[in-house]
Design a protein around this motif. Structure first.
Motif, PDB file in Angstrom:
ATOM      1  N   ASP A   1     -24.671  -5.223 -19.521  1.00  0.00           N
ATOM      2  CA  ASP A   1     -25.799  -4.275 -19.528  1.00  0.00           C
ATOM      3  C   ASP A   1     -25.996  -3.644 -20.899  1.00  0.00           C
ATOM      4  O   ASP A   1     -27.110  -3.553 -21.408  1.00  0.00           O
ATOM      5  N   ARG A   2     -24.891  -3.190 -21.463  1.00  0.00           N
ATOM      6  CA  ARG A   2     -25.011  -2.437 -22.714  1.00  0.00           C
ATOM      7  C   ARG A   2     -25.443  -3.340 -23.864  1.00  0.00           C
ATOM      8  O   ARG A   2     -25.989  -2.873 -24.848  1.00  0.00           O
TER       9      ARG A   2
ATOM     10  N   VAL B   1     -19.733  -5.741 -15.937  1.00  0.00           N
ATOM     11  CA  VAL B   1     -21.181  -5.646 -15.782  1.00  0.00           C
ATOM     12  C   VAL B   1     -21.764  -4.730 -16.864  1.00  0.00           C
ATOM     13  O   VAL B   1     -22.850  -4.958 -17.386  1.00  0.00           O
ATOM     14  N   LEU B   2     -20.979  -3.731 -17.265  1.00  0.00           N
ATOM     15  CA  LEU B   2     -21.475  -2.821 -18.306  1.00  0.00           C
ATOM     16  C   LEU B   2     -21.444  -3.464 -19.687  1.00  0.00           C
ATOM     17  O   LEU B   2     -22.288  -3.172 -20.525  1.00  0.00           O
TER      18      LEU B   2
ATOM     19  N   ARG C   1       0.821  -1.199   0.000  1.00  0.00           N
ATOM     20  CA  ARG C   1       0.000   0.000   0.000  1.00  0.00           C
ATOM     21  C   ARG C   1       0.857   1.252   0.000  1.00  0.00           C
ATOM     22  O   ARG C   1       0.613   2.195  -0.738  1.00  0.00           O
TER      23      ARG C   1
ATOM     24  N   ARG D   1     -14.902  -5.080 -12.269  1.00  0.00           N
ATOM     25  CA  ARG D   1     -16.269  -5.607 -12.130  1.00  0.00           C
ATOM     26  C   ARG D   1     -17.260  -4.710 -12.863  1.00  0.00           C
ATOM     27  O   ARG D   1     -18.191  -5.173 -13.531  1.00  0.00           O
ATOM     28  N   LEU D   2     -17.036  -3.419 -12.743  1.00  0.00           N
ATOM     29  CA  LEU D   2     -17.907  -2.459 -13.410  1.00  0.00           C
ATOM     30  C   LEU D   2     -17.824  -2.612 -14.926  1.00  0.00           C
ATOM     31  O   LEU D   2     -18.837  -2.627 -15.629  1.00  0.00           O
TER      32      LEU D   2
ATOM     33  N   GLU E   1      -0.623  -1.497  -7.134  1.00  0.00           N
ATOM     34  CA  GLU E   1      -2.031  -1.361  -7.463  1.00  0.00           C
ATOM     35  C   GLU E   1      -2.788  -2.679  -7.603  1.00  0.00           C
ATOM     36  O   GLU E   1      -3.991  -2.692  -7.639  1.00  0.00           O
TER      37      GLU E   1
ATOM     38  N   ALA F   1     -13.042  -3.007  -8.310  1.00  0.00           N
ATOM     39  CA  ALA F   1     -14.306  -2.330  -8.607  1.00  0.00           C
ATOM     40  C   ALA F   1     -14.391  -1.977 -10.085  1.00  0.00           C
ATOM     41  O   ALA F   1     -15.405  -2.204 -10.739  1.00  0.00           O
ATOM     42  N   LYS F   2     -13.296  -1.446 -10.595  1.00  0.00           N
ATOM     43  CA  LYS F   2     -13.303  -0.992 -11.980  1.00  0.00           C
ATOM     44  C   LYS F   2     -13.508  -2.161 -12.940  1.00  0.00           C
ATOM     45  O   LYS F   2     -14.259  -2.064 -13.905  1.00  0.00           O
TER      46      LYS F   2
ATOM     47  N   ALA G   1      -5.322  -3.288  -5.031  1.00  0.00           N
ATOM     48  CA  ALA G   1      -6.173  -2.152  -4.703  1.00  0.00           C
ATOM     49  C   ALA G   1      -7.629  -2.476  -5.038  1.00  0.00           C
ATOM     50  O   ALA G   1      -7.934  -2.951  -6.123  1.00  0.00           O
ATOM     51  N   SER G   2      -8.499  -2.210  -4.099  1.00  0.00           N
ATOM     52  CA  SER G   2      -9.900  -2.571  -4.309  1.00  0.00           C
ATOM     53  C   SER G   2     -10.528  -1.748  -5.420  1.00  0.00           C
ATOM     54  O   SER G   2     -11.511  -2.148  -6.024  1.00  0.00           O
ATOM     55  N   LYS G   3      -9.963  -0.590  -5.698  1.00  0.00           N
ATOM     56  CA  LYS G   3     -10.561   0.210  -6.772  1.00  0.00           C
ATOM     57  C   LYS G   3     -10.395  -0.498  -8.118  1.00  0.00           C
ATOM     58  O   LYS G   3     -11.237  -0.389  -8.994  1.00  0.00           O
ATOM     59  N   ASN G   4      -9.292  -1.221  -8.256  1.00  0.00           N
ATOM     60  CA  ASN G   4      -9.100  -1.950  -9.515  1.00  0.00           C
ATOM     61  C   ASN G   4     -10.083  -3.100  -9.646  1.00  0.00           C
ATOM     62  O   ASN G   4     -10.548  -3.405 -10.733  1.00  0.00           O
TER      63      ASN G   4
END
Ligand SMILES: Nc1ncnc2c1ncn2[C@@H]1O[C@H](COP(=O)(O)OP(=O)(O)O)[C@@H](O)[C@H]1O
Ligand SMILES: [Mg+2]
Lengths: 263, 95
Positions: free
Chosen positions: B31-32, B27-28, B7, B23-24, B12, B20-21, B15-18
């Motif tokens: 979705d799209r 999922v998109l 950390r 997964r997003l 990176e 999240a990104k 890093a949980s943001k990665n």
């Protein structure tokens, strides 16, 4: 020339109502004539966020059903010359108003006000369709979370399908420290994914909660960072090119700046 | 300790943001690609029309679907062919 802007998000609780109130107060503080329309019928909120809950006599459905004139339903904010609220009905549901009525209403308001800002309910059903029916522009609010960004993406698609192109994005409740540690998606991450224009970034700020408790808007708090963020957003809405503020306030200089009240 | 150092030096990968990104993003993709059943039905009928010009197909067994895998979306069609049509000369030469 007036502008009719809807504030929407898909997901609930991301800050639509807070954003609407602060943009409205911020524009009014600069001398503009603004009306805020609470389109969240059945879940009236904007009145309490603005501290106007005790002054409501008529609501939006009284206007659309012809029980009163539009003027009578508008509540004037005493702190800002030029700021008005058209409250939602609390005891009815979304079907009490239809898109045609909203269009007509927005047209009438636009004849009197420079800015008509509509606070959209969560979801993508009829309440959403009502709220966007009369709008010319859209602001999409999201937070740096997977679910919120996903819903924002869906809403952007629906807005474009409804001819509301190029919505502007506000990223709310960002925590610079978490972003720095790689534990929260940052501005670029979200813009990358959604591919829309950024209108502003509002940090997570206790002062939002504190001012909302009092029925006040943080935009008028000169020393708050979220207030500064909203003031910047307001100026961008007016067409000014305002650089994004540096949110990372962790270093020594940042702290110093904060202590001496420079932002 | 290693976590902590990672950390501190901004590694990176964890890093949980990665997370999240990523997964997003996935999922998109799904979705799209979200296509309504009606649209798929229309697409199917148009496909039948076009393909029937060339082949004798089993319309009832025809299947069209959008398949989403890891990181992409594919339009998958299963079209049983009963036989080939005799394609008119002039058309055949223009193909
Ligand atoms: N930048 C922020 N910092 C801290 N709290 C916030 C911020 N923005 C919104 N909130 C709080 O989050 C909650 C939901 O906000 P609200 O504007 O009501 O969302 P929505 O209208 O999208 O449902 C409220 O309690 C509000 O005070
Ligand atoms: Mg709300």
């Amino acid at each position: 020339m007036s502008e009719i802007i809807v504030v929407t998000s898909g997901k609930g609780g991301v800050g639509k109502t807070t954003t609407t109130a602060n943009i409205g107060a911020g524009l009014a503080a600069l001398g503009h004539k603004v009306v805020l329309v609470d389109a969240d019928i059945g879940l009236r909120n904007l009145d309490v966020v603005l501290g106007l809950e005790n002054r409501i006599v008529y609501d939006i459905t009284d206007v659309t059903e012809g029980h009163c004139r539009l003027r009578q339903a508008l509540i004037k904010d005493k702190r800002y010359e030029g700021l008005f609220l058209l409250p939602a009905a609390q005891t009815k549901d979304k079907t009490a108003v239809n898109p045609e009525q909203m269009k007509k209403l927005c047209g009438e308001l636009a004849a009197e006000f420079e800015y008509v800002i509509i606070d959209c309910p969560a979801g993508i059903e009829q309440g959403f369709r009502n709220a966007i029916a009369g709008a010319q522009k859209a602001i999409v609010v999201t937070t740096p979370e997977v679910a919120a960004v996903r819903d924002a993406d869906r809403v952007i698609g629906l807005l474009e399908a409804a001819e509301l192109r190029n919505p502007a994005l506000i990223i709310n409740r960002i925590r610079p420290k978490m972003v720095r540690h790689g534990d929260m998606m940052g501005i670029e991450d979200i813009i990358d994914i959604l591919a829309v224009d950024l209108l502003g970034v509002v940090p997570e700020d206790e002062l939002v909660v504190i001012s909302t408790n009092r029925g006040e808007t943080v935009v008028s708090d000169e020393r708050s960072r979220s207030g500064q963020a909203y003031r910047n957003i307001v100026r961008r809405i007016k067409g000014e090119a305002v650089p994004m503020m540096n949110l990372d306030d962790s270093g020594f200089l940042g702290r110093l700046r904060r202590i001496i009240g420079l932002k | 300790m290693f976590e902590f150092l990672a950390r501190v030096f901004g590694r990176e990968t964890t890093a949980s943001k990665n997370v999240a990104k990523e997964r997003l993003r996935l999922v998109l993709v799904h979705d799209r690609a979200g296509v309504s059943p009606q649209l798929l039905e229309t697409l199917k009928n148009e496909l039948i029309k076009v393909i029937s010009n060339y082949m004798d197909i089993d319309e009832k067994a025809l299947e069209v679907s959008l398949e989403t895998s890891e990181d992409q979306v594919a339009l998958v069609a299963s079209i049983p062919v009963r036989g080939m049509k005799r394609i008119p000369k002039e058309l055949a030469s223009s193909i």
